[in-house]
Design a protein around this motif. Structure first.
Motif, short mmCIF file in Angstrom:
data_model
loop_
_atom_site.label_atom_id
_atom_site.label_comp_id
_atom_site.label_asym_id
_atom_site.label_seq_id
_atom_site.Cartn_x
_atom_site.Cartn_y
_atom_site.Cartn_z
N ALA A 205 0.83 -1.21 0.00
CA ALA A 205 0.00 0.00 0.00
C ALA A 205 0.87 1.26 0.00
N PHE A 206 2.12 1.14 0.46
CA PHE A 206 2.99 2.31 0.59
C PHE A 206 4.20 2.27 -0.33
N TRP A 207 4.65 1.07 -0.73
CA TRP A 207 5.90 0.94 -1.47
C TRP A 207 5.71 0.06 -2.69
N ARG A 208 6.54 0.29 -3.71
CA ARG A 208 6.60 -0.61 -4.86
C ARG A 208 8.06 -0.88 -5.20
N ASP A 209 8.31 -2.07 -5.70
CA ASP A 209 9.66 -2.51 -5.97
C ASP A 209 10.08 -2.04 -7.35
N GLY A 210 11.08 -1.15 -7.39
CA GLY A 210 11.59 -0.65 -8.66
C GLY A 210 12.78 -1.42 -9.17
N GLY A 211 13.12 -2.56 -8.49
CA GLY A 211 14.30 -3.33 -8.88
C GLY A 211 15.54 -2.81 -8.18
N ASP A 212 16.69 -3.32 -8.61
CA ASP A 212 17.95 -2.93 -7.98
C ASP A 212 18.17 -1.43 -8.03
N ASP A 213 17.75 -0.81 -9.08
CA ASP A 213 17.84 0.65 -9.22
C ASP A 213 16.55 1.12 -9.88
N GLY B 43 1.75 9.90 -3.61
CA GLY B 43 0.72 10.43 -2.73
C GLY B 43 0.72 9.87 -1.33
N GLN B 44 1.54 8.84 -1.07
CA GLN B 44 1.59 8.28 0.28
C GLN B 44 2.54 9.10 1.16
N CYS B 45 2.17 9.25 2.41
CA CYS B 45 2.99 9.99 3.37
C CYS B 45 4.25 9.19 3.70
N LEU B 46 5.41 9.80 3.55
CA LEU B 46 6.67 9.11 3.81
C LEU B 46 6.77 8.63 5.25
N VAL B 47 6.35 9.45 6.21
CA VAL B 47 6.40 9.05 7.62
C VAL B 47 5.56 7.80 7.85
N ASN B 48 4.33 7.81 7.34
CA ASN B 48 3.45 6.65 7.53
C ASN B 48 4.00 5.42 6.83
N GLU C 177 8.90 22.09 4.06
CA GLU C 177 9.34 22.27 2.68
C GLU C 177 10.39 21.23 2.31
N LEU C 178 11.31 20.96 3.22
CA LEU C 178 12.32 19.94 2.96
C LEU C 178 11.69 18.55 2.94
N LEU C 179 10.69 18.33 3.79
CA LEU C 179 10.00 17.04 3.77
C LEU C 179 9.34 16.80 2.42
N ALA C 180 8.76 17.84 1.83
CA ALA C 180 8.11 17.69 0.52
C ALA C 180 9.13 17.27 -0.54
N ARG C 181 10.33 17.83 -0.48
CA ARG C 181 11.37 17.44 -1.44
C ARG C 181 11.86 16.02 -1.19
N GLN D 88 10.09 13.67 0.12
CA GLN D 88 8.98 12.82 -0.32
C GLN D 88 9.08 12.55 -1.83
N LYS D 89 9.32 13.59 -2.61
CA LYS D 89 9.37 13.44 -4.07
C LYS D 89 10.54 12.56 -4.50
N ILE D 90 11.69 12.71 -3.84
CA ILE D 90 12.83 11.86 -4.18
C ILE D 90 12.50 10.40 -3.93
N ASN D 91 11.86 10.11 -2.80
CA ASN D 91 11.54 8.73 -2.47
C ASN D 91 10.47 8.13 -3.37
N GLU D 92 9.78 8.96 -4.13
CA GLU D 92 8.81 8.46 -5.11
C GLU D 92 9.47 8.03 -6.40
N VAL D 93 10.77 8.36 -6.57
CA VAL D 93 11.45 7.98 -7.81
C VAL D 93 12.73 7.18 -7.57
N HIS D 94 13.31 7.29 -6.36
CA HIS D 94 14.59 6.62 -6.12
C HIS D 94 14.81 6.42 -4.63
N ALA D 95 15.39 5.27 -4.28
CA ALA D 95 15.76 4.98 -2.89
C ALA D 95 17.24 5.31 -2.68
N ILE D 96 17.52 6.25 -1.80
CA ILE D 96 18.90 6.58 -1.45
C ILE D 96 19.37 5.52 -0.46
N ARG D 97 20.38 4.74 -0.86
CA ARG D 97 20.76 3.57 -0.07
C ARG D 97 22.28 3.46 0.08
#
Length: 387
Positions: free
Chosen positions: A152-160, A168-173, A214-218, A220-229
């Protein structure tokens, strides 16, 4: 105090907290505001402060524990007994007690923590508090070769790009759902390193949600396209303090620290996931055990577990090294019941680790710790990459 005396005192004053300002006229106000915060924590009589001029016209306010309080509360920088020394064992407000423990650990630190403002210091303490509390609630399934997140909150984008946030999902939740089974009723698969990343990111995101949206919004957007790992996560989010040349004391930990215990046994360290163990220090002398949340580690119990990894190694039918954790558990139980053997194991393990690729007489204790970069509005050191 004349200038030369003040500078000598600054140079020899150990660790603690440093607040730096370019406006010397504000030092008295900063000092008063800091002392008011310390009074809220019932620490105002335990602190000494020194104000000196430093380079570039700036003024530094250096604060640390008075020697008599440091010797009583954290002798030789041992913070693992602070919870009891400060009388927190029966305190009804666990959050207040945790924040007070963080304050004392920072003030008594051999490493000097520097902040550009009092707001930045307060933010730093809140983030550490958030991470320690989140670590206490985290429970996961240990998998080194698999991973799972609540769909409901995450999807697997593969290794990268890795697991990415559903739009639209809240990063904290989403982070809470992935790590805290009280929210979902399910344990999700993690490695210990990835688990610490989620706990750290949650602590940061909770701070941003309350104080830097404001930083949380940014973020949030990064985590919608890429996981910093992994290495990038360390570089983006964290500050490492201590070094092989200037190691932190073996029993010095601040609640909210991330740290690594090294496996000093060469053979068992070749098994993926058993090179060492990444944990969070949760305060109260306890380190995270994400796989058995109701049995957090002490420094001693963690060292004994890692020591006995060498006993759980076996070779499978394909010729690959594997770990039988039931064998490890059996050896740990035997050692804990034998005071002489327990003392021998701890003498071997509670030492600073050897350098990378060296397996000699070193133990499991790392020389460094990690904490998040400042994310306060007036001193934001977190620079998010673009994807």
């Amino acid at each position: 105090m004349n200038c030369s005396t003040a500078w000598f005192t600054l140079q020899t004053l150990e660790g603690g907290i440093q607040l730096t300002t370019a406006q010397p006229a504000q030092v008295d106000r900063i000092t008063d505001d800091l002392m008011a915060l310390l009074q809220d924590c019932d620490l105002q009589t335990a602190v000494q402060a020194l104000t000196v001029s430093i380079e570039n016209g700036q003024t530094a306010l250096i604060c640390n524990l008075r020697p008599e309080f440091r010797d009583r509360w954290m002798p030789q920088h041992d913070t693992l007994g602070l919870h009891e020394q400060l009388g927190h064992a029966s305190h009804l407000d666990a959050t207040w007690a945790l924040e007070r423990e963080i304050w004392v650990s920072l003030l008594g630190s051999p490493h000097r923590f520097q902040f550009a403002s009092l707001a930045s210091l307060r933010s730093h303490i809140r983030v550490r508090r958030n991470m320690a509390l989140a670590a206490r609630k985290t429970a996961l399934a240990f998998k080194t070769d698999a991973a799972e997140r609540p769909q409901a909150f995450w999807r697997d984008g593969g290794d990268d790009p890795g697991f990415i946030l559903q739009p639209g999902q809240c990063l904290v939740n989403a982070l809470i759902a992935a790590t805290q089974p009280d929210a979902t009723g399910k344990l999700y698969d993690f490695s210990c390193y990835r688990a610490t990343e989620y706990v750290i990111l949650l602590g940061i995101a909770q701070e941003l949600q309350a104080h830097h949206p404001e930083l949380l919004a940014r973020l949030q957007k990064i985590n919608e396209v890429h996981a910093i790992r992994s290495g990038q996560f360390h570089d983006v989010y964290l500050v490492e303090y201590g070094s092989m040349q200037d190691p932190l004391p073996a029993r010095f930990y601040v609640p909210g620290d991330r740290l690594w215990f090294r496996n000093p046994d060469e053979r068992s360290s070749d098994i993926t996931g058993f090179e060492g163990s990444w944990v969070m220090y949760m305060g109260g002398g306890l380190f995270s055990n994400f796989w058995k949340r109701d049995k957090p580690f002490t420094l001693e119990s963690k060292a004994i577990e890692i020591f006995h990894w060498r006993d759980g190694v076996y070779t499978d039918a394909q010729g690959a090294l594997q770990m039988d954790e039931s064998v490890v558990d059996r050896h740990v139980a035997q050692t804990e019941c034998d005071p002489h053997t327990r003392a021998q194991v701890l003498e071997r393990m509670i030492r600073m680790r050897d350098p990378k690729n060296v397996y000699a007489q070193g133990g499991c204790i790392d020389t460094t710790r990690e904490h998040p970069r400042s994310v306060s509005l007036d001193q934001c050191d977190l620079v998010l990459p673009s994807f």
